[in-house]
Write an enzyme that holds these catalytic residues in place. Structure first.
Site, PDB file in Angstrom:
ATOM      1  N   GLU A 168       0.615  -1.220   0.006  1.00 10.72           N
ATOM      2  CA  GLU A 168      -0.234  -0.047  -0.229  1.00 10.72           C
ATOM      3  C   GLU A 168       0.810   1.301   0.206  1.00 10.72           C
ATOM      4  OE1 GLU A 168      -1.869   0.939   3.682  1.00 10.72           O
ATOM      5  OE2 GLU A 168      -3.066   1.406   2.751  1.00 10.72           O
ATOM      6  N   ASN A 228      -7.241   5.710  -1.499  1.00  8.67           N
ATOM      7  CA  ASN A 228      -5.820   5.134  -1.522  1.00  8.67           C
ATOM      8  C   ASN A 228      -6.623   4.040  -2.428  1.00  8.67           C
ATOM      9  OD1 ASN A 228      -3.873   3.522   0.117  1.00  8.67           O
ATOM     10  ND2 ASN A 228      -4.497   3.769   1.908  1.00  8.67           N
ATOM     11  N   LYS A 246      -9.572   1.757  -1.648  1.00  5.56           N
ATOM     12  CA  LYS A 246      -9.793   0.732  -0.359  1.00  5.56           C
ATOM     13  C   LYS A 246     -11.197   1.288  -0.636  1.00  5.56           C
ATOM     14  CE  LYS A 246      -7.468   1.127   3.625  1.00  5.56           C
ATOM     15  NZ  LYS A 246      -5.850   1.644   4.431  1.00  5.56           N
ATOM     16  N   GLU A 253      -5.623   8.889   7.362  1.00  9.78           N
ATOM     17  CA  GLU A 253      -6.672   8.248   6.818  1.00  9.78           C
ATOM     18  C   GLU A 253      -7.923   9.112   6.321  1.00  9.78           C
ATOM     19  OE1 GLU A 253      -5.626   4.587   4.771  1.00  9.78           O
ATOM     20  OE2 GLU A 253      -4.434   3.641   6.228  1.00  9.78           O
ATOM     21  N   CYS A 296      -4.760  -2.406   3.075  1.00  9.99           N
ATOM     22  CA  CYS A 296      -4.126  -3.032   4.830  1.00  9.99           C
ATOM     23  C   CYS A 296      -5.531  -2.655   5.574  1.00  9.99           C
ATOM     24  CB  CYS A 296      -3.911  -1.480   4.918  1.00  9.99           C
ATOM     25  SG  CYS A 296      -3.264  -1.545   6.509  1.00  9.99           S
ATOM     26  N   ASN A 354       0.478  -0.759   5.278  1.00  9.52           N
ATOM     27  CA  ASN A 354       1.215  -0.106   6.246  1.00  9.52           C
ATOM     28  C   ASN A 354       0.695   0.015   7.662  1.00  9.52           C
ATOM     29  OD1 ASN A 354       3.263   2.112   5.294  1.00  9.52           O
ATOM     30  ND2 ASN A 354       1.741   1.539   3.446  1.00  9.52           N
TER      31      ASN A 354
HETATM   32  N1  CDT Z   1      -3.076   1.350   6.771  1.00  7.27           N
HETATM   33  C1  CDT Z   1      -3.804   0.981   7.285  1.00  7.27           C
HETATM   34  O1  CDT Z   1      -5.116   1.055   7.172  1.00  7.27           O
HETATM   35  N2  CDT Z   1      -3.608   0.858   8.726  1.00  7.27           N
HETATM   36  C2  CDT Z   1      -3.999   0.222   9.685  1.00  7.27           C
HETATM   37  C3  CDT Z   1      -3.963   0.425  10.424  1.00  7.27           C
HETATM   38  C4  CDT Z   1      -5.366   0.603  11.741  1.00  7.27           C
HETATM   39  S1  CDT Z   1      -5.090   1.865  13.447  1.00  7.27           S
HETATM   40  C5  CDT Z   1      -5.402   3.692  12.751  1.00  7.27           C
HETATM   41  C6  CDT Z   1      -4.249  -1.077  10.249  1.00  7.27           C
HETATM   42  O2  CDT Z   1      -5.162  -1.712  10.054  1.00  7.27           O
HETATM   43  O3  CDT Z   1      -3.405  -1.926   9.597  1.00  7.27           O
END
Ligand code: CDT
Length: 329
Positions: A47, A107, A124, A143, A169, A194
């Site tokens: 991502e 995204n 996304k 985000e 993600c 990420n």
């Molecule tokens: N990039 C992404 O979606 N990261 C989220 C972090 C969650 S905490 C705000 C994840 O689910 O890994």
């Protein structure tokens, strides 16, 4: 005809805020060449693979991070990646921040076939984090400020001699993501992530990040009889540590390849797409065993609504909030 797709999960280490696209694309091309040495058909990048994870910083204006977005794909900086992949006859999946001509910000993941043609795009759906600055956090996860939720859903495409779909993600934590693709016959589910190790709303989850990452992807693979490729941008980026542990998971739910370092690295697996039918046609024969008529709430209801708390003597037999209470005769 054998349907073995050799897949490379191209994990990336950190990208700093001032690393330019040329330098990042150079790194991606190094991984493509490694993939060619390993006879890969498909390379999956993470991502937001072209930039640092900028939602960790607040800007007063939402447009304050627009320099991290791409307005075309391929564009001037990414054309070299497309050209190299085509020369090497390798397909790829690339995550990036997309700014549309209408000013919408997504995204996005793009899937490209071995001949250089774009198979499809995924924007996304599950956007985690928050919309406004929350200074109590050691770093932000904005985000929800910088990306819109897409309403396009989880499509799948015929590609790489099978049926492929994409997710990004946070999507991987939701069983619906995999099931919607599973219901369209997905055999290869590509997921970039990420994931900061520190989860500010409940730091007790920090130590479980690796466990939860594999838990959800292994379950998604097994319950839908699909290969799942999970690819991280990991390591310590701008002072924030993110999870690595990229993995390629078989339809059995077993991890067949896993990254053991947190920098740029390629892991590979020969993914036999015919293995999917061993699960899709037996225990998870959807057409035979699923019961959509008893799953109505999955699409009707968003948040969870527990039954009313009532004194049992007030309402004997009342077990569900949707059941109307009638005066006993
Ligand atoms: N990039 C992404 O979606 N990261 C989220 C972090 C969650 S905490 C705000 C994840 O689910 O890994």
């Amino acid at each position: 005809m054998s349907r073995v797709v050799t897949v490379g999960a191209a994990q990336l280490g950190p990208i700093s805020h001032d690393e330019d696209r040329t330098s990042v694309v150079d790194r991606l091309i190094v991984l493509l060449h490694k993939a060619a040495e390993s006879h890969c058909d498909l390379v999956v990048f993470p991502e937001l693979a072209l930039t640092t994870f900028f939602p960790r910083w607040y800007t007063d204006e939402v447009s304050g991070h627009d320099h991290y977005f791409e307005t075309e794909m391929p564009g001037p900086a990414t054309q070299r990646l497309f050209d190299t992949a085509k020369q090497l006859r390798i397909g790829f999946c690339l995550g990036y921040a997309e700014l549309t001509p209408d000013g919408e910000r997504f995204n996005t993941y793009v899937l490209v076939e071995r001949d250089g043609s774009i198979v499809g795009k995924y924007r996304k759906a599950h956007i985690p984090g928050h919309e406004d600055n929350e200074p109590w956090r050691p770093f932000q996860h904005l985000e929800r400020r910088y990306f819109q939720e897409s309403h396009e859903g989880f499509g799948v495409w015929r590609a790489f001699d099978g049926v492929a779909g994409m997710a990004l993600c946070n999507d991987r934590r939701w069983p619906e993501t995999y099931r919607v693709m599973g219901l369209q016959g997905a055999e290869l589910i590509l997921i970039g992530y990420n994931t900061p190790m520190h989860y500010a709303p409940d730091p007790d989850q920090n130590a479980l990040q690796g466990f939860h990452n594999h838990l959800v992807m292994q379950a998604g693979a097994y319950q839908n009889g699909a290969w799942v490729v999970g690819v991280a941008k990991g390591g310590i980026e701008e002072g924030v540590e993110s999870l690595s542990q990229s993995a390629i998971i078989a339809p059995s739910g077993q991890i067949v390849a896993q990254a053991v370092t947190s920098g740029d690295v390629l892991i590979t697996a020969r993914c036999d797409l015919d293995l999917c039918s061993r699960y899709k046609d037996t225990l998870f024969d959807f057409a035979r065993y699923r019961r959509p008529e008893v799953y109505g709430l999955i699409t009707e209801r968003k948040g969870s609504i527990p039954p009313l708390e009532l004194d049992a003597s007030d309402a004997p037999g009342l077990t569900h909030p949707d059941m109307a209470w009638e005066e006993p005769k």
